[in-house]
Every structure is written in structure tokens, then in C-alpha cells.
Scaffold this active site. Structure first.
Site, PDB file in Angstrom:
ATOM      1  N   LYS A 130       0.695  -0.782  -0.251  1.00  9.36           N
ATOM      2  CA  LYS A 130      -0.244   0.430   0.472  1.00  9.36           C
ATOM      3  C   LYS A 130       0.893   1.457   0.201  1.00  9.36           C
ATOM      4  O   LYS A 130       0.838   1.958  -1.051  1.00  9.36           O
ATOM      5  CB  LYS A 130      -1.022  -0.031   1.105  1.00  9.36           C
ATOM      6  CG  LYS A 130      -2.006  -0.735   1.079  1.00  9.36           C
ATOM      7  CD  LYS A 130      -3.143  -1.267   2.509  1.00  9.36           C
ATOM      8  CE  LYS A 130      -2.366  -1.769   3.904  1.00  9.36           C
ATOM      9  NZ  LYS A 130      -1.671  -3.363   3.528  1.00  9.36           N
ATOM     10  N   THR A 131       1.924   1.428   0.748  1.00 10.12           N
ATOM     11  CA  THR A 131       2.724   2.407   1.131  1.00 10.12           C
ATOM     12  C   THR A 131       3.350   2.990  -0.452  1.00 10.12           C
ATOM     13  O   THR A 131       3.742   3.429  -0.807  1.00 10.12           O
ATOM     14  CB  THR A 131       3.480   2.614   2.453  1.00 10.12           C
ATOM     15  OG1 THR A 131       2.884   2.208   3.318  1.00 10.12           O
ATOM     16  CG2 THR A 131       4.445   3.234   2.645  1.00 10.12           C
ATOM     17  N   ARG A 186       7.033  -8.454   1.576  1.00  9.27           N
ATOM     18  CA  ARG A 186       7.325  -7.478   2.824  1.00  9.27           C
ATOM     19  C   ARG A 186       8.184  -8.497   4.006  1.00  9.27           C
ATOM     20  O   ARG A 186       9.255  -8.495   4.414  1.00  9.27           O
ATOM     21  CB  ARG A 186       6.575  -7.392   4.349  1.00  9.27           C
ATOM     22  CG  ARG A 186       7.678  -6.400   5.073  1.00  9.27           C
ATOM     23  CD  ARG A 186       6.714  -5.550   6.021  1.00  9.27           C
ATOM     24  NE  ARG A 186       5.623  -4.413   5.286  1.00  9.27           N
ATOM     25  CZ  ARG A 186       4.764  -4.022   6.336  1.00  9.27           C
ATOM     26  NH1 ARG A 186       4.023  -4.255   7.189  1.00  9.27           N
ATOM     27  NH2 ARG A 186       4.034  -2.691   5.484  1.00  9.27           N
ATOM     28  N   THR A 210      -5.272  -1.322   6.922  1.00 12.57           N
ATOM     29  CA  THR A 210      -5.894  -2.628   7.850  1.00 12.57           C
ATOM     30  C   THR A 210      -7.157  -3.032   7.791  1.00 12.57           C
ATOM     31  O   THR A 210      -6.852  -4.108   7.914  1.00 12.57           O
ATOM     32  CB  THR A 210      -4.644  -2.712   8.069  1.00 12.57           C
ATOM     33  OG1 THR A 210      -3.970  -2.162   9.558  1.00 12.57           O
ATOM     34  CG2 THR A 210      -2.673  -3.065   7.468  1.00 12.57           C
ATOM     35  N   ASP A 220      -1.597   7.107   6.259  1.00 12.91           N
ATOM     36  CA  ASP A 220      -1.229   5.603   7.345  1.00 12.91           C
ATOM     37  C   ASP A 220      -2.093   4.956   7.896  1.00 12.91           C
ATOM     38  O   ASP A 220      -2.041   5.770   8.535  1.00 12.91           O
ATOM     39  CB  ASP A 220       0.478   5.262   6.628  1.00 12.91           C
ATOM     40  CG  ASP A 220       0.384   3.183   6.645  1.00 12.91           C
ATOM     41  OD1 ASP A 220      -0.419   3.453   6.429  1.00 12.91           O
ATOM     42  OD2 ASP A 220       1.729   2.496   7.301  1.00 12.91           O
TER      43      ASP A 220
END
Length: 335
Positions: free
Chosen positions: A63-64, A217, A157, A108
Site C-alpha cells: 500500500k505504501t 514484505r 489494514t 497510513d
């Protein structure tokens, strides 16, 4: 600088190094990339700033990274903050009034915004104005400040925790990031290994990919830890070395860690595979219910190892097979 701070800085630099800088470097999430590209192209042709966008999905899916890519593709400056960091209305006002025209504001974990702060965000997103109340009681008055045009990109999330009024103001779209396939993860690991100048054999690459819980990740984390293991033990990064390194991290061949396996063992050995309630499992594992529900269970459900039923958690036949145990159905037949 303390060793802890230095390690944190090194990890941050590594993460920045591995982050894609162009659309063709970003692997997976094709439907999101296609939609966002059209949105950005259309805004550019109309000479408008891009509309507000919300990305949601499990942690570690990019997302980032998507927010950074949008900033690079549009040539805009991006200011980064998070929901918990904006504690007061004044904090948000300070951020918004310091934006330049066309800037991107990335928030975020936006679901953790204070509700009062959230209400100030509505007119800022919709009309480009900031309403500030000065004073209290009968003498209170509202000042309206015009804000420079900006694009808000938010990530979360927990999209269900975002209020409907806020969610509806993301006129550019609300996009859900999906888990990655093993092939996509393998491509990501291959790219990361080149950037980190790691010589990774094909078998080792596939071994990391299949244990990475379909999450980039996690894959990059495993790659860095495997590199450390091979370096310290003076070994080549082949499939055998990867297996040894990940076994040290208590990660098995389908990506389950020690907590995941403990959950399955408690469910099967202590409670005969269920159904059993979350509170009981939490007490048996000495683990918080929220941790079980939000951290441990999602991946087990995704693999089809457990089921959530109205009566409680139930282990599937696949869970018994993974632990090398006979399933309840087979045990009943033998009685």
C-alpha cells in the site's frame, strides 16, 4: 548512534532500496495498477490533480509502495503521516496548511484517526477548505481557510473501521490489495536479490517464495535473514542453506511459524480438533485473543487449515495432515 538505532536505519535504507520506483518494477496487483494509471493519466490530460485514493488490505502487500509510486509518476512531493500521529485538530491543520499546491498527503492506518480530526478532514477533501473553531461557548466563531489543491492517499489494514462518510469521499477509488501468487513472490525475491547483490540459486528462490505467506514484505525479510545466515556460516545461498536458515526462524515448508503450529497443536491435541471457542484457545496458549484473531488465524484460514464456525474453531483434515496426525474422521472409524 547506538547499535539499535544504526540497525533500524540500515533496515530502513534496505527497505527504500527494495521499493519499486517505476510501474514496470511493481509486480502484481495488475487491476489496481491499471485503474490508477488511467486515473493519473486522465488527471494529467485535464491538468487537474489526481483524486483522493484509499488502499486497503493485509499488511505487507504494498500500500505504501503504491503511494510512493504515484508521487514519483506524477512528480509530486509527498508528505507522510499516520492516523495515530494526528492526535488533535491542530495537528491536522498544521499538516494541511503546510501543503503546497498539488502535493500528496499520505496517511497510513487512517482508520485510527480521532473522530474529531476526521470531521475536519471532510471539508478539506471535498471543498478544499479548513474549518477552524476559535473560542468556546457563545463567543465561539468559525474561520474558514482555503487550502491548496492536494491529493490524499490513505492506507488501512482495517477498512471496516473507517466511517462511511470518510470512505465515500475517496472519489478516486477504494482499492483492495490481494495476496500474491508464489510466482509473483518469486519474481519479487529475484528482483530484491539483484538489488542487494545476492547470488541466489533457483531452488533457494523458490524455497523462500513458498514460505513467504503470499506477502512481499515477508519474502524480503526472509531474503535478508537468509543472506545473514549464509554470510556468517560461509555458505552458498542454495536450497539447503535457505531451509536451514528458515528452520532457525521456526518457519516450516508452508510458512507456518512457531505460534501458528502451537495454535494447531493446542486445537488438535488438547481439544480434539474443536469446535472450541477463542477464549479457551487463548487461555490454553497464554495468548491474547486479539493476537490469535488478527495475527495467527488469517493465514491458517487462508491455507484451509482451520475453520471459524458458530460453535468455535475447527481443525480441518489438512491441518492433521500437516502435523502428521490422523484426522478425527479416521480416528472415529478405527473405534
Amino acid at each position: 548512534m547506538s547499535p539499535k538505532s544504526r540497525n533500524k536505519t540500515e533496515e530502513s535504507v534496505l527497505d527504500q532500496t527494495l521499493r519499486p520506483t517505476r510501474w514496470d518494477e511493481y509486480i502484481g496487483q495488475k487491476h489496481i495498477k491499471d485503474n490508477v494509471k488511467i486515473l493519473l493519466r486522465a488527471a494529467e490530460e485535464r491538468k487537474h490533480i489526481p483524486e483522493h485514493i484509499l488502499f486497503y488490505g493485509p499488511p505487507g502487500l504494498g500500500k505504501t509502495t503504491l503511494a510512493h509510486l504515484i508521487a514519483k509518476e506524477t512528480g509530486r512531493q509527498m508528505k507522510i503521516t499516520s492516523g495515530p500521529a494526528i492526535e488533535k485538530v491542530g495537528d491536522l491543520a498544521s499538516i494541511l496548511t503546510n501543503l503546497a499546491s498539488g502535493d500528496i498527503l499520505f496517511i497510513d492506518e487512517i482508520h485510527r484517526l480521532n473522530k474529531m480530526v476526521e470531521e475536519i478532514l471532510y471539508p478539506a477533501m471535498e471543498s478544499g477548505v479548513l474549518d477552524i473553531i476559535i473560542g468556546k461557548g457563545p463567543s465561539a466563531r468559525t474561520i474558514q481557510l482555503d487550502l491548496p489543491p492536494f491529493t490524499l492517499i490513505a492506507a488501512t489494514t482495517r477498512v471496516a473501521l473507517i466511517s462511511s462518510p470518510l470512505r465515500s469521499r475517496f472519489s478516486g477509488g477504494v482499492f483492495r490489495l490481494e495476496f500474491y501468487s508464489d510466482d509473483e513472490i518469486a519474481q519479487i525475491v529475484k528482483r530484491s536479490s539483484k538489488l542487494l547483490e545476492i547470488k541466489l540459486e533457483e531452488g533457494a528462490l523458490q524455497e523462500i517464495a513458498k514460505r513467504s505467506r503470499f506477502t512481499p514484505r515477508t519474502a524480503n525479510y526472509f531474503l535478508k535473514r537468509v543472506r545473514d545466515f549464509a554470510q556468517v556460516n560461509k555458505k552458498n545461498l542454495d536450497q539447503k542453506t535457505v531451509k536451514e536458515a528458515l528452520e532457525m526462524l521456526s518457519v516450516d515448508d508452508i510458512g507456518l511459524n512457531a505460534s501458528d503450529r502451537k495454535f494447531l497443536e493446542v486445537l488438535i491435541k488438547k481439544f480434539n480438533g474443536g469446535p472450541i471457542g477463542l477464549k479457551t484457545i487463548g487461555a490454553a496458549m497464554s495468548e491474547e485473543e486479539a493476537t490469535i484473531e488478527e495475527v495467527i488465524e488469517p493465514y491458517l484460514i487462508q491455507l484451509g487449515l482451520i475453520e471459524r464456525t458458530p460453535r468455535g474453531r475447527v481443525a480441518t483434515k489438512k491441518a492433521y495432515e500437516h502435523l502428521g496426525m490422523e484426522s478425527k474422521d479416521k480416528q472415529d472409524k478405527l473405534l
